[in-house]
Design a protein around this motif. Structure first.
Motif, PDB file in Angstrom:
ATOM      1  N   ARG A  67      -9.328  -7.375 -33.682  1.00 46.52           N
ATOM      2  CA  ARG A  67      -9.768  -7.321 -32.292  1.00 46.52           C
ATOM      3  C   ARG A  67      -8.675  -6.714 -31.426  1.00 46.52           C
ATOM      4  N   PRO A  68      -9.045  -6.061 -30.324  1.00 49.49           N
ATOM      5  CA  PRO A  68      -8.028  -5.442 -29.449  1.00 49.49           C
ATOM      6  C   PRO A  68      -6.948  -6.405 -29.005  1.00 49.49           C
ATOM      7  N   LYS A  69      -7.318  -7.663 -28.693  1.00 50.05           N
ATOM      8  CA  LYS A  69      -6.303  -8.615 -28.231  1.00 50.05           C
ATOM      9  C   LYS A  69      -5.320  -8.963 -29.337  1.00 50.05           C
ATOM     10  N   ASP A  70      -5.796  -8.965 -30.599  1.00 50.55           N
ATOM     11  CA  ASP A  70      -4.888  -9.222 -31.714  1.00 50.55           C
ATOM     12  C   ASP A  70      -3.946  -8.037 -31.931  1.00 50.55           C
ATOM     13  N   LYS A  71      -4.471  -6.835 -31.732  1.00 50.53           N
ATOM     14  CA  LYS A  71      -3.620  -5.647 -31.850  1.00 50.53           C
ATOM     15  C   LYS A  71      -2.524  -5.667 -30.794  1.00 50.53           C
ATOM     16  N   ASP A  72      -2.889  -6.055 -29.570  1.00 51.02           N
ATOM     17  CA  ASP A  72      -1.882  -6.146 -28.501  1.00 51.02           C
ATOM     18  C   ASP A  72      -0.835  -7.198 -28.824  1.00 51.02           C
ATOM     19  N   TYR A  73      -1.277  -8.308 -29.405  1.00 52.73           N
ATOM     20  CA  TYR A  73      -0.348  -9.377 -29.773  1.00 52.73           C
ATOM     21  C   TYR A  73       0.642  -8.890 -30.834  1.00 52.73           C
ATOM     22  N   ILE A  74       0.127  -8.150 -31.812  1.00 54.24           N
ATOM     23  CA  ILE A  74       0.989  -7.600 -32.862  1.00 54.24           C
ATOM     24  C   ILE A  74       1.998  -6.627 -32.271  1.00 54.24           C
ATOM     25  N   SER A 104       0.101   2.871 -33.182  1.00 55.43           N
ATOM     26  CA  SER A 104      -0.119   3.986 -34.113  1.00 55.43           C
ATOM     27  C   SER A 104       0.718   3.823 -35.370  1.00 55.43           C
ATOM     28  N   LEU A 105       1.952   3.371 -35.207  1.00 56.40           N
ATOM     29  CA  LEU A 105       2.836   3.168 -36.353  1.00 56.40           C
ATOM     30  C   LEU A 105       2.303   2.074 -37.271  1.00 56.40           C
ATOM     31  N   ILE A 106       1.864   0.976 -36.681  1.00 58.88           N
ATOM     32  CA  ILE A 106       1.325  -0.123 -37.492  1.00 58.88           C
ATOM     33  C   ILE A 106       0.016   0.297 -38.141  1.00 58.88           C
ATOM     34  N   GLN A 107      -0.798   1.061 -37.441  1.00 56.92           N
ATOM     35  CA  GLN A 107      -2.046   1.576 -37.997  1.00 56.92           C
ATOM     36  C   GLN A 107      -1.777   2.438 -39.228  1.00 56.92           C
ATOM     37  N   ARG A 108      -0.760   3.274 -39.142  1.00 59.96           N
ATOM     38  CA  ARG A 108      -0.413   4.141 -40.262  1.00 59.96           C
ATOM     39  C   ARG A 108       0.072   3.328 -41.454  1.00 59.96           C
ATOM     40  N   TRP A 109       0.759   2.237 -41.170  1.00 59.33           N
ATOM     41  CA  TRP A 109       1.336   1.422 -42.250  1.00 59.33           C
ATOM     42  C   TRP A 109       0.292   0.523 -42.910  1.00 59.33           C
ATOM     43  N   TYR A 110      -0.553  -0.120 -42.099  1.00 58.33           N
ATOM     44  CA  TYR A 110      -1.488  -1.106 -42.634  1.00 58.33           C
ATOM     45  C   TYR A 110      -2.934  -0.623 -42.716  1.00 58.33           C
ATOM     46  N   GLY A 111      -3.237   0.494 -42.093  1.00 60.62           N
ATOM     47  CA  GLY A 111      -4.554   1.103 -42.235  1.00 60.62           C
ATOM     48  C   GLY A 111      -5.698   0.231 -41.752  1.00 60.62           C
ATOM     49  N   GLN A 112      -6.670   0.019 -42.626  1.00 66.06           N
ATOM     50  CA  GLN A 112      -7.903  -0.670 -42.249  1.00 66.06           C
ATOM     51  C   GLN A 112      -7.661  -2.124 -41.847  1.00 66.06           C
ATOM     52  N   ARG A 113      -6.677  -2.751 -42.442  1.00 71.23           N
ATOM     53  CA  ARG A 113      -6.398  -4.158 -42.095  1.00 71.23           C
ATOM     54  C   ARG A 113      -6.035  -4.306 -40.619  1.00 71.23           C
ATOM     55  N   HIS A 146       5.952  -1.260 -21.717  1.00 73.84           N
ATOM     56  CA  HIS A 146       4.518  -0.970 -21.555  1.00 73.84           C
ATOM     57  C   HIS A 146       4.127   0.299 -22.313  1.00 73.84           C
ATOM     58  N   LEU A 147       4.920   1.334 -22.182  1.00 72.74           N
ATOM     59  CA  LEU A 147       4.606   2.614 -22.828  1.00 72.74           C
ATOM     60  C   LEU A 147       4.761   2.544 -24.342  1.00 72.74           C
ATOM     61  N   ALA A 148       5.507   1.574 -24.835  1.00 71.88           N
ATOM     62  CA  ALA A 148       5.755   1.476 -26.274  1.00 71.88           C
ATOM     63  C   ALA A 148       4.570   0.904 -27.048  1.00 71.88           C
ATOM     64  N   TYR A 149       3.611   0.299 -26.361  1.00 73.09           N
ATOM     65  CA  TYR A 149       2.477  -0.323 -27.049  1.00 73.09           C
ATOM     66  C   TYR A 149       1.678   0.690 -27.868  1.00 73.09           C
ATOM     67  N   GLU A 150       1.373   1.834 -27.279  1.00 69.85           N
ATOM     68  CA  GLU A 150       0.533   2.817 -27.975  1.00 69.85           C
ATOM     69  C   GLU A 150       1.221   3.391 -29.211  1.00 69.85           C
ATOM     70  N   PRO A 151       2.462   3.885 -29.109  1.00 69.52           N
ATOM     71  CA  PRO A 151       3.104   4.388 -30.332  1.00 69.52           C
ATOM     72  C   PRO A 151       3.336   3.303 -31.373  1.00 69.52           C
ATOM     73  N   MET A 152       3.615   2.074 -30.937  1.00 74.36           N
ATOM     74  CA  MET A 152       3.784   0.992 -31.900  1.00 74.36           C
ATOM     75  C   MET A 152       2.466   0.710 -32.617  1.00 74.36           C
TER      76      MET A 152
END
Length: 255
Positions: free
Chosen positions: A42-49, A28-37, A20-26
């Motif tokens: 949508r939030p539910k797609d981010k959670d799925y990723i 952030s990591l994906i955000q840093r890697w893929y940026g705007q994409r 559960h706690l790993a969702y937020e840092p993960m």
């Protein structure tokens, strides 16, 4: 016995909380890697990723331990490291349990995760020294599923970009481990059925529901890989065929 149960339960709870706690840092990591994409999703797609990326990473790290435990069962026909076997089962199940609470999932995947959650409870209490008990084969089911962790990485990243390389690698890992898993489970259910009919049928029903979800995913991977193998002319022809099909649907009158 009570001490083992307490330790196993504590480990399972730790796995759930850590996942559960790993969702937020993960995220952030994906955000840093893929940026705007990633940020435009949508939030539910981010959670799925995040869900599948975390699962893929956890299972990849646990692969050496998983292979060791599975080989002990295959070679020695028994669980020589019961605590380790329980730990693997709890580690695998934790991600699915958290996903049921956090992530909107397709119906077949929900059923899959509910079955895994049920088995994770059985995993805490079952006596693995009694190898005649059909439910001890849960760890083979779990362990062999863990070896295809690359599929979870593909599932997460496909929301951002469709990686045909990951899909192909996932298919190569998925098909043989699933075939071995199906063969193992069918063989042991057939052996246990005469002496444990009710338990064996209940176990078989749960296993089949999990394998059904696996079959859905394999069909999707095959579709992606086949698409990647088409030549430009074949792709153009397929596109024209879809266009004619859609046009036909529009012009044909309906009641």
């Amino acid at each position: 016995m009570l001490m083992d149960l307490c330790l196993s339960t504590a480990w399972y709870a730790t796995c759930i909380v850590a996942t559960h706690l790993a969702y937020e840092p993960m995220g952030s990591l994906i955000q840093r890697w893929y940026g705007q994409r990633y940020s435009e999703l949508r939030p539910k797609d981010k959670d799925y990723i995040c869900k599948n990326s975390i699962k893929g990473g956890m299972l990849a790290l646990a692969t050496p331990m998983t292979i060791f435990v599975l080989m002990q069962r295959i070679i020695h026909s028994q669980w020589q490291h019961i605590g380790l076997a329980r730990a693997i089962g709890s580690l695998y199940a934790a991600n699915d349990v958290v996903a049921l609470a956090k992530v909107p999932l397709p119906r077949n995947t929900q059923i899959h995760h509910c079955c895994v959650a049920l088995m994770s409870i059985v995993n805490l209490f079952i006596d693995y020294t009694n190898k005649s008990n059909i439910w001890t084969n849960m760890i083979m089911l779990c362990g062999l599923s863990m070896l295809s962790y690359i599929v979870n990485m593909y599932l997460g990243l496909r929301k951002i970009e469709e990686s045909r390389v990951l899909a192909g690698a996932g298919l190569i890992a998925y098909v043989p481990t699933l075939a071995l898993n199906v063969g193992w489970q069918i063989t042991h259910v057939a052996k246990a059925l005469p002496s444990q009919p009710v338990s064996s049928l209940a176990y078989l029903a749960i296993v089949c529901s999990i394998f059904w979800d696996d079959s859905v995913l394999i069909r999707h991977l095959l579709k992606v890989v086949r698409t990647s193998m088409r030549t430009p002319s074949e792709e153009k022809k397929q596109s024209q065929t879809r266009g004619h099909s859609q046009h036909s649907v529009v012009v044909v009158p309906t009641e």
